[in-house]
Design a protein around this motif. Structure first.
Motif, PDB file in Angstrom:
ATOM      1  N   MET A  12      49.333  43.288  -8.506  1.00 18.68           N
ATOM      2  CA  MET A  12      49.736  44.522  -7.826  1.00 18.68           C
ATOM      3  C   MET A  12      51.258  44.611  -7.753  1.00 18.68           C
ATOM      4  N   ASP A  13      51.736  45.803  -7.460  1.00 16.06           N
ATOM      5  CA  ASP A  13      53.171  46.047  -7.370  1.00 16.06           C
ATOM      6  C   ASP A  13      53.876  45.073  -6.439  1.00 16.06           C
ATOM      7  N   ASN A  14      53.191  44.672  -5.379  1.00 16.00           N
ATOM      8  CA  ASN A  14      53.824  43.794  -4.386  1.00 16.00           C
ATOM      9  C   ASN A  14      53.791  42.329  -4.787  1.00 16.00           C
ATOM     10  N   GLY A  15      53.238  42.036  -5.975  1.00 22.16           N
ATOM     11  CA  GLY A  15      53.215  40.667  -6.457  1.00 22.16           C
ATOM     12  C   GLY A  15      51.937  39.917  -6.167  1.00 22.16           C
ATOM     13  N   PHE A  16      50.996  40.552  -5.458  1.00 24.55           N
ATOM     14  CA  PHE A  16      49.721  39.880  -5.215  1.00 24.55           C
ATOM     15  C   PHE A  16      48.951  39.789  -6.532  1.00 24.55           C
ATOM     16  N   MET A  17      48.403  38.620  -6.811  1.00 29.96           N
ATOM     17  CA  MET A  17      47.773  38.368  -8.094  1.00 29.96           C
ATOM     18  C   MET A  17      46.423  37.701  -7.900  1.00 29.96           C
ATOM     19  N   ALA A  18      45.430  38.105  -8.694  1.00 31.11           N
ATOM     20  CA  ALA A  18      44.096  37.521  -8.567  1.00 31.11           C
ATOM     21  C   ALA A  18      43.367  37.581  -9.894  1.00 31.11           C
ATOM     22  N   LYS A  19      42.648  36.505 -10.192  1.00 32.43           N
ATOM     23  CA  LYS A  19      41.756  36.516 -11.345  1.00 32.43           C
ATOM     24  C   LYS A  19      40.558  37.412 -11.042  1.00 32.43           C
ATOM     25  N   GLY A  20      39.888  37.868 -12.094  1.00 31.36           N
ATOM     26  CA  GLY A  20      38.729  38.716 -11.902  1.00 31.36           C
ATOM     27  C   GLY A  20      37.675  38.082 -11.022  1.00 31.36           C
ATOM     28  N   GLN A  21      37.434  36.781 -11.194  1.00 32.19           N
ATOM     29  CA  GLN A  21      36.375  36.134 -10.425  1.00 32.19           C
ATOM     30  C   GLN A  21      36.716  36.009  -8.955  1.00 32.19           C
ATOM     31  N   LYS A  22      38.006  36.102  -8.606  1.00 31.32           N
ATOM     32  CA  LYS A  22      38.374  36.060  -7.196  1.00 31.32           C
ATOM     33  C   LYS A  22      37.982  37.361  -6.497  1.00 31.32           C
ATOM     34  N   LEU A  23      37.890  38.442  -7.266  1.00 32.27           N
ATOM     35  CA  LEU A  23      37.524  39.742  -6.708  1.00 32.27           C
ATOM     36  C   LEU A  23      36.011  39.945  -6.699  1.00 32.27           C
ATOM     37  N   GLY A  24      35.321  39.347  -7.644  1.00 34.77           N
ATOM     38  CA  GLY A  24      33.881  39.528  -7.743  1.00 34.77           C
ATOM     39  C   GLY A  24      33.465  39.691  -9.187  1.00 34.77           C
ATOM     40  N   ASN A  25      32.171  39.570  -9.435  1.00 39.10           N
ATOM     41  CA  ASN A  25      31.685  39.620 -10.813  1.00 39.10           C
ATOM     42  C   ASN A  25      32.008  40.931 -11.514  1.00 39.10           C
ATOM     43  N   MET A  26      32.041  42.011 -10.770  1.00 40.34           N
ATOM     44  CA  MET A  26      32.336  43.309 -11.353  1.00 40.34           C
ATOM     45  C   MET A  26      33.676  43.330 -12.071  1.00 40.34           C
ATOM     46  N   TYR A  27      34.598  42.467 -11.615  1.00 43.07           N
ATOM     47  CA  TYR A  27      35.973  42.522 -12.081  1.00 43.07           C
ATOM     48  C   TYR A  27      36.277  41.500 -13.172  1.00 43.07           C
ATOM     49  N   LYS A  28      35.279  40.700 -13.558  1.00 41.97           N
ATOM     50  CA  LYS A  28      35.473  39.749 -14.649  1.00 41.97           C
ATOM     51  C   LYS A  28      35.504  40.493 -15.984  1.00 41.97           C
ATOM     52  N   TRP A  29      36.198  39.900 -16.955  1.00 35.18           N
ATOM     53  CA  TRP A  29      36.370  40.585 -18.230  1.00 35.18           C
ATOM     54  C   TRP A  29      35.035  40.869 -18.914  1.00 35.18           C
ATOM     55  N   ASN A  30      34.102  39.927 -18.890  1.00 30.33           N
ATOM     56  CA  ASN A  30      32.820  40.164 -19.560  1.00 30.33           C
ATOM     57  C   ASN A  30      32.131  41.409 -19.024  1.00 30.33           C
TER      58      ASN A  30
END
Length: 391
Positions: free
Chosen positions: A236-254
């Motif tokens: 995010m603009d504020n520098g917060f960073m997360a892998k897809g799996q940290k957000l949930g399965n919906m956000y993973k690349w697969n």
């Protein structure tokens, strides 16, 4: 039913459980529910297990240790628990006639209303005159599917599988923050922004564009030799960073690539350009190690172990697995350790409904924040706390 697995030393796991049977406080004392040794005596048991180890000396992690935790509403006596444990061990490929096992009921959880048992088995067995080793390949999916079948057979409370748990629920700290400030955390805000972008996109290019319009920049784990994508990170603009799996399965690349039209041959350029923009925009952040990259053998870029450990909070379904020694580390973060530090929690009890209840009128819909204010405006208190900690 939740199953938390660990493949490690049988002796270590046995001693951990056995010591709990010797505690004086009945509220903390573990109870032996079942075993298939000649008698429950530590010296004899260790001698029997050592004989098996000598048959397969190259197997370093000879114990399969699983904690089974049940919902508060599940009414289970010891006889029923033993039956469930035997179904579980057989479903995972263990034979009570070939593999030693022991089952303990623990009473030291945070919530004593929840039934919590530990099942320990020898991976090395002896059958028809020869030593056999139970494989731990694909344990995660195998165990998850097995738990669902056992829930159905015994009428247990149903736990959502990891495939169904598309959004990772807010944790305790996030819920408290919402209650205190009426503002979502960075991670919750990122979830809503990415979800909105995904719902408005039908291609990789449009997904990248929509995310950037909402202040979320993408960093794809793209092979420099094959262009293959193996993961995605959001910044995010504020520098917060997360892998897809940290957000949930919906956000993973697969899952992202299945939702939108992705063609490697046509989308590689857009992905490469998105990576370049993200690395330029957040060069200082990435250079400090928050998202440091190193080149792998296949030509792709991966994060260093420090960042991996920090950001891979596993988007949990119903169980986790840990390995060590001669066995490869799984891709997800492992939690639910065994030993003196053991802490078995429920499966991310906070869900979206609880979040809305706690937030109340202060924040009835996080989506209302998306696009209406910057991440700094929305989560200013949290950012200030982070800056103070860095100092």
């Amino acid at each position: 039913m939740i199953a938390i697995q660990k493949v490690h030393s049988f002796k270590t796991a046995f001693d951990y459980n056995h010591k709990k049977t010797e505690l004086l406080d009945p509220k903390e004392q573990a109870e032996v529910l079942a075993h298939n040794f000649l008698k429950y005596d530590r010296s004899d048991i260790m001698a029997d297990v050592e004989l098996l180890r000598q048959l397969k000396p190259n197997v370093k992690n000879d114990g399969y240790h699983v904690a089974l935790s049940f919902a508060k509403e599940d009414v289970l006596d010891n006889k029923r628990i033993v039956s469930i444990a035997k179904d579980y061990m057989q479903g995972m490929g263990f034979d009570p006639d070939a593999n030693y096992f022991a089952l303990w009921r623990h009473n030291d959880g945070e919530d004593h209303e929840h039934v919590h048992v530990h099942l320990l088995l020898t991976r090395i067995g002896f059958n028809e005159g020869k030593a056999i080793v139970v494989s731990d390949s694909n344990n995660y999916k195998h165990s998850e599917a097995l738990c669902r079948r056992i829930e159905q057979k015994y009428g247990l409370a149903v736990v959502r599988s990891s495939d169904e748990a598309q959004d990772r629920a807010p944790n305790k700290d996030e819920l408290e923050m919402v209650q205190r400030t009426g503002k979502p955390s960075d991670r919750m805000l990122m979830q809503e922004k990415v979800k909105l972008a995904l719902n408005q996109s039908d291609s990789v290019a449009s997904f990248i564009r929509k995310c950037q319009e909402l202040g979320v920049y993408l960093l794809f784990n793209q092979s420099t030799t094959t262009d293959r994508i193996s993961g995605i990170t959001y910044v995010m603009d504020n520098g917060f960073m997360a892998k897809g799996q940290k957000l949930g399965n919906m956000y993973k690349w697969n899952n992202i690539s299945n939702r939108i039209q992705y063609e490697q041959s046509t989308d590689s350029k857009a992905i490469y350009e998105a990576n370049s923009r993200t690395r330029v925009r957040f060069a200082d952040l990435l250079s400090k190690g928050d998202e440091r990259h190193q080149k792998r053998d296949d030509g792709s870029w991966e994060r260093t172990k420090d960042h991996h450990a920090e950001s891979t909070d596993y988007s949990r379904g119903d169980q986790r697995i840990e390995r060590n020694g001669d066995e490869p580390e799984p891709s997800g973060n492992t939690s639910g350790t065994f030993g003196n530090e053991e802490r078995i929690s429920e499966d991310e009890k906070a869900n979206r409904d609880q979040f809305l209840d706690v937030a109340g009128a202060a924040i009835s819909n996080i989506s209302g924040f998306v696009g209406g204010a910057s991440a700094y405006d929305i989560d200013d208190d949290e950012l200030k706390r982070k800056r103070r900690r860095k100092r």
